[in-house]
Motif scaffolding. Structure first.
Motif, PDB file in Angstrom:
ATOM      1  N   ASN A  31       0.845  -1.190   0.000  1.00  0.00           N
ATOM      2  CA  ASN A  31       0.000   0.000   0.000  1.00  0.00           C
ATOM      3  C   ASN A  31       0.885   1.247   0.000  1.00  0.00           C
ATOM      4  O   ASN A  31       0.930   2.030   0.950  1.00  0.00           O
ATOM      5  CB  ASN A  31      -0.933  -0.006   1.217  1.00  0.00           C
ATOM      6  CG  ASN A  31      -2.016   1.060   1.111  1.00  0.00           C
ATOM      7  OD1 ASN A  31      -2.159   1.719   0.083  1.00  0.00           O
ATOM      8  ND2 ASN A  31      -2.775   1.234   2.178  1.00  0.00           N
ATOM      9  N   ASP A  32       1.613   1.412  -1.103  1.00  0.00           N
ATOM     10  CA  ASP A  32       2.439   2.596  -1.300  1.00  0.00           C
ATOM     11  C   ASP A  32       2.406   2.961  -2.779  1.00  0.00           C
ATOM     12  O   ASP A  32       1.724   2.308  -3.577  1.00  0.00           O
ATOM     13  CB  ASP A  32       3.879   2.364  -0.811  1.00  0.00           C
ATOM     14  CG  ASP A  32       4.544   1.149  -1.460  1.00  0.00           C
ATOM     15  OD1 ASP A  32       4.096   0.727  -2.551  1.00  0.00           O
ATOM     16  OD2 ASP A  32       5.516   0.624  -0.892  1.00  0.00           O
ATOM     17  N   ALA A  33       3.135   4.005  -3.156  1.00  0.00           N
ATOM     18  CA  ALA A  33       3.096   4.494  -4.541  1.00  0.00           C
ATOM     19  C   ALA A  33       3.507   3.414  -5.536  1.00  0.00           C
ATOM     20  O   ALA A  33       2.894   3.267  -6.605  1.00  0.00           O
ATOM     21  CB  ALA A  33       4.002   5.714  -4.679  1.00  0.00           C
ATOM     22  N   TYR A  56      -9.581   6.097   6.109  1.00  0.00           N
ATOM     23  CA  TYR A  56      -8.446   6.675   5.403  1.00  0.00           C
ATOM     24  C   TYR A  56      -7.889   5.749   4.316  1.00  0.00           C
ATOM     25  O   TYR A  56      -7.437   6.216   3.271  1.00  0.00           O
ATOM     26  CB  TYR A  56      -7.305   6.977   6.389  1.00  0.00           C
ATOM     27  CG  TYR A  56      -7.600   8.097   7.354  1.00  0.00           C
ATOM     28  CD1 TYR A  56      -7.497   9.422   6.953  1.00  0.00           C
ATOM     29  CD2 TYR A  56      -7.971   7.837   8.663  1.00  0.00           C
ATOM     30  CE1 TYR A  56      -7.749  10.461   7.836  1.00  0.00           C
ATOM     31  CE2 TYR A  56      -8.225   8.861   9.559  1.00  0.00           C
ATOM     32  CZ  TYR A  56      -8.102  10.173   9.137  1.00  0.00           C
ATOM     33  OH  TYR A  56      -8.366  11.197  10.008  1.00  0.00           O
ATOM     34  N   TYR A  57      -7.901   4.438   4.566  1.00  0.00           N
ATOM     35  CA  TYR A  57      -7.141   3.520   3.725  1.00  0.00           C
ATOM     36  C   TYR A  57      -7.659   3.406   2.293  1.00  0.00           C
ATOM     37  O   TYR A  57      -6.876   3.292   1.353  1.00  0.00           O
ATOM     38  CB  TYR A  57      -7.085   2.129   4.377  1.00  0.00           C
ATOM     39  CG  TYR A  57      -6.368   2.114   5.712  1.00  0.00           C
ATOM     40  CD1 TYR A  57      -5.213   2.877   5.907  1.00  0.00           C
ATOM     41  CD2 TYR A  57      -6.839   1.363   6.779  1.00  0.00           C
ATOM     42  CE1 TYR A  57      -4.552   2.881   7.131  1.00  0.00           C
ATOM     43  CE2 TYR A  57      -6.185   1.359   7.999  1.00  0.00           C
ATOM     44  CZ  TYR A  57      -5.047   2.117   8.171  1.00  0.00           C
ATOM     45  OH  TYR A  57      -4.391   2.127   9.368  1.00  0.00           O
ATOM     46  N   TYR A  59      -9.305   5.624   0.563  1.00  0.00           N
ATOM     47  CA  TYR A  59      -9.399   6.901  -0.154  1.00  0.00           C
ATOM     48  C   TYR A  59      -8.264   7.076  -1.168  1.00  0.00           C
ATOM     49  O   TYR A  59      -8.492   7.450  -2.321  1.00  0.00           O
ATOM     50  CB  TYR A  59      -9.392   8.054   0.853  1.00  0.00           C
ATOM     51  CG  TYR A  59      -9.336   9.422   0.213  1.00  0.00           C
ATOM     52  CD1 TYR A  59     -10.449   9.965  -0.411  1.00  0.00           C
ATOM     53  CD2 TYR A  59      -8.151  10.161   0.213  1.00  0.00           C
ATOM     54  CE1 TYR A  59     -10.398  11.222  -1.005  1.00  0.00           C
ATOM     55  CE2 TYR A  59      -8.103  11.415  -0.382  1.00  0.00           C
ATOM     56  CZ  TYR A  59      -9.217  11.931  -0.984  1.00  0.00           C
ATOM     57  OH  TYR A  59      -9.162  13.158  -1.586  1.00  0.00           O
ATOM     58  N   ARG A  60      -7.056   6.796  -0.743  1.00  0.00           N
ATOM     59  CA  ARG A  60      -5.902   7.005  -1.626  1.00  0.00           C
ATOM     60  C   ARG A  60      -6.000   6.148  -2.889  1.00  0.00           C
ATOM     61  O   ARG A  60      -5.777   6.633  -4.006  1.00  0.00           O
ATOM     62  CB  ARG A  60      -4.616   6.672  -0.865  1.00  0.00           C
ATOM     63  CG  ARG A  60      -3.337   6.930  -1.662  1.00  0.00           C
ATOM     64  CD  ARG A  60      -2.124   6.473  -0.872  1.00  0.00           C
ATOM     65  NE  ARG A  60      -0.891   6.760  -1.581  1.00  0.00           N
ATOM     66  CZ  ARG A  60       0.295   6.332  -1.176  1.00  0.00           C
ATOM     67  NH1 ARG A  60       0.392   5.615  -0.074  1.00  0.00           N
ATOM     68  NH2 ARG A  60       1.384   6.610  -1.871  1.00  0.00           N
ATOM     69  N   GLN A  63      -9.011   7.334  -5.204  1.00  0.00           N
ATOM     70  CA  GLN A  63      -8.682   8.568  -5.915  1.00  0.00           C
ATOM     71  C   GLN A  63      -7.654   8.310  -7.022  1.00  0.00           C
ATOM     72  O   GLN A  63      -7.755   8.840  -8.133  1.00  0.00           O
ATOM     73  CB  GLN A  63      -8.136   9.613  -4.944  1.00  0.00           C
ATOM     74  CG  GLN A  63      -9.169  10.187  -3.976  1.00  0.00           C
ATOM     75  CD  GLN A  63     -10.081  11.217  -4.619  1.00  0.00           C
ATOM     76  OE1 GLN A  63     -11.242  10.955  -4.883  1.00  0.00           O
ATOM     77  NE2 GLN A  63      -9.553  12.394  -4.883  1.00  0.00           N
ATOM     78  N   PHE A  64      -6.654   7.489  -6.710  1.00  0.00           N
ATOM     79  CA  PHE A  64      -5.600   7.166  -7.685  1.00  0.00           C
ATOM     80  C   PHE A  64      -6.178   6.474  -8.919  1.00  0.00           C
ATOM     81  O   PHE A  64      -5.864   6.839 -10.060  1.00  0.00           O
ATOM     82  CB  PHE A  64      -4.551   6.278  -7.013  1.00  0.00           C
ATOM     83  CG  PHE A  64      -3.512   5.729  -7.957  1.00  0.00           C
ATOM     84  CD1 PHE A  64      -2.486   6.531  -8.429  1.00  0.00           C
ATOM     85  CD2 PHE A  64      -3.571   4.401  -8.369  1.00  0.00           C
ATOM     86  CE1 PHE A  64      -1.526   6.024  -9.304  1.00  0.00           C
ATOM     87  CE2 PHE A  64      -2.616   3.893  -9.246  1.00  0.00           C
ATOM     88  CZ  PHE A  64      -1.589   4.705  -9.716  1.00  0.00           C
TER      89      PHE A  64
END
Length: 323
Positions: A31-33, A56-57, A59-60, A63-64
């Motif tokens: 769970n990173d870029a 929070y988890y 959302y990233r 959106q990505f």
């Protein structure tokens, strides 16, 4: 879901997210870029990615993928939980959860994800920070009261608590100012309109605009009331079960609490709400039930005003309000 080449169910946590593809099976990514980019690379065109709303988890990733033109859906965790229970599943792991989310998406129509704008995202962050500071300030006030009751045995402790409260007051005022600044950039007119409703304060008006994206996410007042969770649920079965009607509470808890607090003020200053409250109490119903009905009424009034673009008029009943 036949219109998609493949459907992916995602179970996401702090460090990793498990993925189950309807055709490709299970996989796991960091769970990173780098992990997000790796997952995106393996998604076929015209695929659907489904995940639970997990604070929070999710959302990233949502959106990505949305910004990468991938079809995304964020579903209610309770719906998936009931789906798993219905299948009588005995295994509960991240891998099995990802598969269950995929199966759920294949068996049910899932809503498309509506990405947040930068303004919406910051506003929601500010509201979460505000809640945290409000809880801290309440705890500090309680401690101050305790010290005063004891006769202030330690002046150092008392002064420290006073400084802490002063700092929290300052931070909360700054948050209020920033929220107003952000919402005014895009929705100044709507903010002004909502505050014409007797009982609706600035904070509730701001939160309503942010979470509903200026009321554009909902076509009817009934949909909005369901989202907030102030619609009644009936419990009846045969001739023996006659449960009390309750609100669903499956919805936005923060907005529901704000509206309930607004209902007290609306009972005094909002004619339609005051009359509704009186009718329900006169029928022998509880005051709490009457206040919930008033909160529902307030929400419908806000919806009608936002959609019509007209300020509140006590003598006017909008068709939008009663839908």
């Amino acid at each position: 879901m036949d219109k998609y080449m493949e459907t992916f169910g995602v179970d996401i946590s702090k460090d990793v997210f498990d993925v189950h593809g309807s055709a490709s099976g299970h996989n796991q990514f960091k769970n990173d870029a780098k992990g997000l980019a790796s997952f995106l690379k393996g998604i076929p065109k015209e695929s659907l990615v489904v995940m639970e709303a997990t604070g929070y988890y999710h959302y990233r990733l949502a959106q990505f993928l949305y910004k990468s033109n991938v079809a995304v859906s964020v579903v209610n965790p309770l719906s998936v939980k009931r789906f798993i229970q219905m299948k009588l599943a005995k295994v509960k792991t991240d891998k099995s959860d990802a598969r269950a989310i995929c199966d759920y998406a294949l068996a049910n129509g899932v809503p498309p994800y509506s990405a947040l704008t930068d303004v919406q995202a910051e506003c929601l962050q500010l509201f979460r920070l505000m809640d945290s500071y409000l809880k801290k300030r309440t705890a500090t006030k309680n401690k101050l009261h305790g010290e005063e009751t004891l006769g202030i045995p330690s002046k150092f402790v008392y002064r420290s608590l006073k400084r802490d409260k002063k700092h929290l007051d300052k931070e909360l005022a700054a948050i209020d100012e920033r929220l107003l600044e952000l919402v005014r950039q895009e929705q100044q007119y709507q903010l002004t309109l909502l505050q014409t409703v007797p009982g609706i304060g600035t904070k509730t008006a701001l939160f309503l605009i942010v979470v509903t994206d200026g009321f554009s996410k909902f076509g009817t007042a009934a949909q909005l009331c369901s989202y907030v969770g102030i619609t009644p649920t009936i419990r009846e079965s045969g001739s023996s079960v006659r449960g009390r009607s309750r609100i669903s509470k499956v919805g936005n808890k923060k907005l529901r609490n704000l509206l309930f607090l607004c209902a007290f003020n609306a009972c005094k200053h909002n004619r339609a709400c005051r009359e509704l409250y009186g009718r329900i109490v006169n029928k022998g119903k509880s005051k709490k039930l009457a206040l919930i009905a008033v909160a529902n009424k307030l929400l419908k009034q806000c919806f009608a005003i936002a959609k019509s673009g007209l300020p509140y008029d006590a003598g006017f009943v909008s068709v939008l309000e009663v839908k």
